[in-house]
Motif scaffolding. Structure first.
Motif, mmCIF file in Angstrom:
data_model
loop_
_atom_site.group_PDB
_atom_site.id
_atom_site.type_symbol
_atom_site.label_atom_id
_atom_site.label_comp_id
_atom_site.label_asym_id
_atom_site.label_seq_id
_atom_site.Cartn_x
_atom_site.Cartn_y
_atom_site.Cartn_z
ATOM 1 N N SER A 1 6.772 3.205 -3.880
ATOM 2 C CA SER A 1 5.773 2.268 -3.347
ATOM 3 C C SER A 1 6.331 0.894 -2.992
ATOM 4 C CB SER A 1 4.625 2.104 -4.340
ATOM 5 O OG SER A 1 5.054 1.436 -5.516
ATOM 6 N N PHE A 2 7.373 0.464 -3.675
ATOM 7 C CA PHE A 2 7.918 -0.879 -3.428
ATOM 8 C C PHE A 2 8.228 -1.148 -1.962
ATOM 9 C CE2 PHE A 2 9.356 -4.053 -6.660
ATOM 10 C CZ PHE A 2 8.438 -3.686 -7.625
ATOM 11 N N PRO A 3 9.000 -0.294 -1.316
ATOM 12 C CA PRO A 3 9.326 -0.582 0.090
ATOM 13 C C PRO A 3 8.086 -0.650 0.981
ATOM 14 C CG PRO A 3 10.691 1.214 -0.747
ATOM 15 C CD PRO A 3 9.674 0.916 -1.790
ATOM 16 N N VAL A 4 7.101 0.201 0.706
ATOM 17 C CA VAL A 4 5.886 0.227 1.515
ATOM 18 C C VAL A 4 5.108 -1.082 1.352
ATOM 19 C CG1 VAL A 4 3.653 1.379 1.832
ATOM 20 C CG2 VAL A 4 5.719 2.733 1.443
ATOM 21 N N ILE A 5 4.942 -1.506 0.107
ATOM 22 C CA ILE A 5 4.204 -2.750 -0.156
ATOM 23 C C ILE A 5 4.943 -3.945 0.443
ATOM 24 C CG2 ILE A 5 3.327 -4.291 -1.949
ATOM 25 C CD1 ILE A 5 3.041 -1.753 -3.745
ATOM 26 N N MET A 6 6.255 -3.971 0.263
ATOM 27 C CA MET A 6 7.046 -5.080 0.817
ATOM 28 C C MET A 6 6.906 -5.137 2.334
ATOM 29 S SD MET A 6 10.457 -4.864 -1.593
ATOM 30 C CE MET A 6 11.345 -6.163 -0.754
ATOM 31 N N LEU A 7 6.944 -3.987 2.991
ATOM 32 C CA LEU A 7 6.866 -3.931 4.450
ATOM 33 C C LEU A 7 5.474 -4.316 4.970
ATOM 34 C CD1 LEU A 7 8.333 -3.108 7.099
ATOM 35 C CD2 LEU A 7 7.370 -0.834 6.763
ATOM 36 N N ILE A 8 4.434 -3.709 4.398
ATOM 37 C CA ILE A 8 3.076 -3.956 4.896
ATOM 38 C C ILE A 8 2.631 -5.392 4.634
ATOM 39 C CG2 ILE A 8 0.636 -3.359 4.570
ATOM 40 C CD1 ILE A 8 1.500 -0.461 4.219
ATOM 41 N N PHE B 1 5.749 9.319 -14.314
ATOM 42 C CA PHE B 1 5.121 9.400 -12.994
ATOM 43 C C PHE B 1 5.075 8.027 -12.336
ATOM 44 C CE2 PHE B 1 1.572 9.152 -10.071
ATOM 45 C CZ PHE B 1 1.810 10.239 -9.255
ATOM 46 N N GLU B 2 4.647 7.019 -13.091
ATOM 47 C CA GLU B 2 4.536 5.664 -12.540
ATOM 48 C C GLU B 2 5.893 5.080 -12.180
ATOM 49 O OE1 GLU B 2 1.874 4.309 -11.368
ATOM 50 O OE2 GLU B 2 0.713 5.999 -12.108
ATOM 51 N N ALA B 3 6.936 5.423 -12.932
ATOM 52 C CA ALA B 3 8.287 4.958 -12.585
ATOM 53 C C ALA B 3 8.674 5.478 -11.199
ATOM 54 C CB ALA B 3 9.297 5.409 -13.632
ATOM 55 N N GLY B 4 8.370 6.736 -10.947
ATOM 56 C CA GLY B 4 8.633 7.301 -9.623
ATOM 57 C C GLY B 4 7.805 6.626 -8.546
ATOM 58 N N MET B 5 6.547 6.336 -8.850
ATOM 59 C CA MET B 5 5.689 5.659 -7.877
ATOM 60 C C MET B 5 6.200 4.261 -7.551
ATOM 61 S SD MET B 5 3.365 7.256 -6.305
ATOM 62 C CE MET B 5 2.514 5.848 -5.605
ATOM 63 N N ILE B 6 6.742 3.579 -8.530
ATOM 64 C CA ILE B 6 7.300 2.248 -8.269
ATOM 65 C C ILE B 6 8.433 2.360 -7.256
ATOM 66 C CG2 ILE B 6 8.655 0.364 -9.280
ATOM 67 C CD1 ILE B 6 6.925 0.719 -11.823
#
Length: 160
Positions: free
Chosen positions: A105-112, A97-102
């Motif tokens: 989530s990566f693009p969102v965190i990088m953008l924000i 599950f966490e692998a999928g979240m990574i």
């Protein structure tokens, strides 16, 4: 409905119960994130609390969608006997599950936060560690409470 090795009826989660489970999981996680992790992230990154809170909400929405899809597929592959899942399977569930979240989530965190891949990777290690432990504990606890309630006549999966 099937039975497990200990002859207890196994009731698959209804779509309504899956939605309840997902909302409860994310509500508790958001409360923890907002109270503890967002404050820590603000102190570490120097970002505004509102921006960090917004990111937490967006990531929570992504996690809810991923949770619904992932758990439906996981249960189809590994069965609906959630109460008798081994610790090894639960850890595998959490890691997958966490692998999928990574990935999501990566693009969102990088953008924000306007951070580099490596900065996000370092920051995300903390979040992944928290959520891996949280997911295992939450789901195991949910499965135990659900099992007891279903088999003591407290509710049915369709009622949730």
């Amino acid at each position: 409905m099937s039975t497990s090795a200990n002859s207890v009826a196994i009731t698959p989660m209804s779509n309504r119960e899956r939605l309840f489970h997902t909302l409860l999981f994310e509500a508790v996680a958001l409360l923890i994130l907002i109270l503890i992790l967002t404050l820590a992230a603000v102190l570490i990154t120097g970002e505004a609390p509102l921006k960090m809170g917004l990111m937490a909400v967006i990531l929570s929405l992504i996690a809810m969608l991923w949770n619904l899809v992932f758990n439906k597929v996981f249960d189809a592959c590994f069965g609906h006997d959630r109460i008798n899942r081994s610790l090894k399977l639960r850890i595998g569930h959490g890691l997958a599950f966490e692998a999928g979240m990574i990935v999501f989530s990566f693009p969102v965190i990088m953008l924000i936060l306007n951070l580099s891949f490596w900065q996000v990777l370092l920051m995300d290690i903390g979040f992944v560690t928290f959520f891996l432990v949280y997911a295992i504990v939450f789901n195991w606890g949910y499965d135990i409470v659900r099992h007891k309630r279903l088999h003591q006549g407290g509710f049915s999966s369709a009622e949730i």
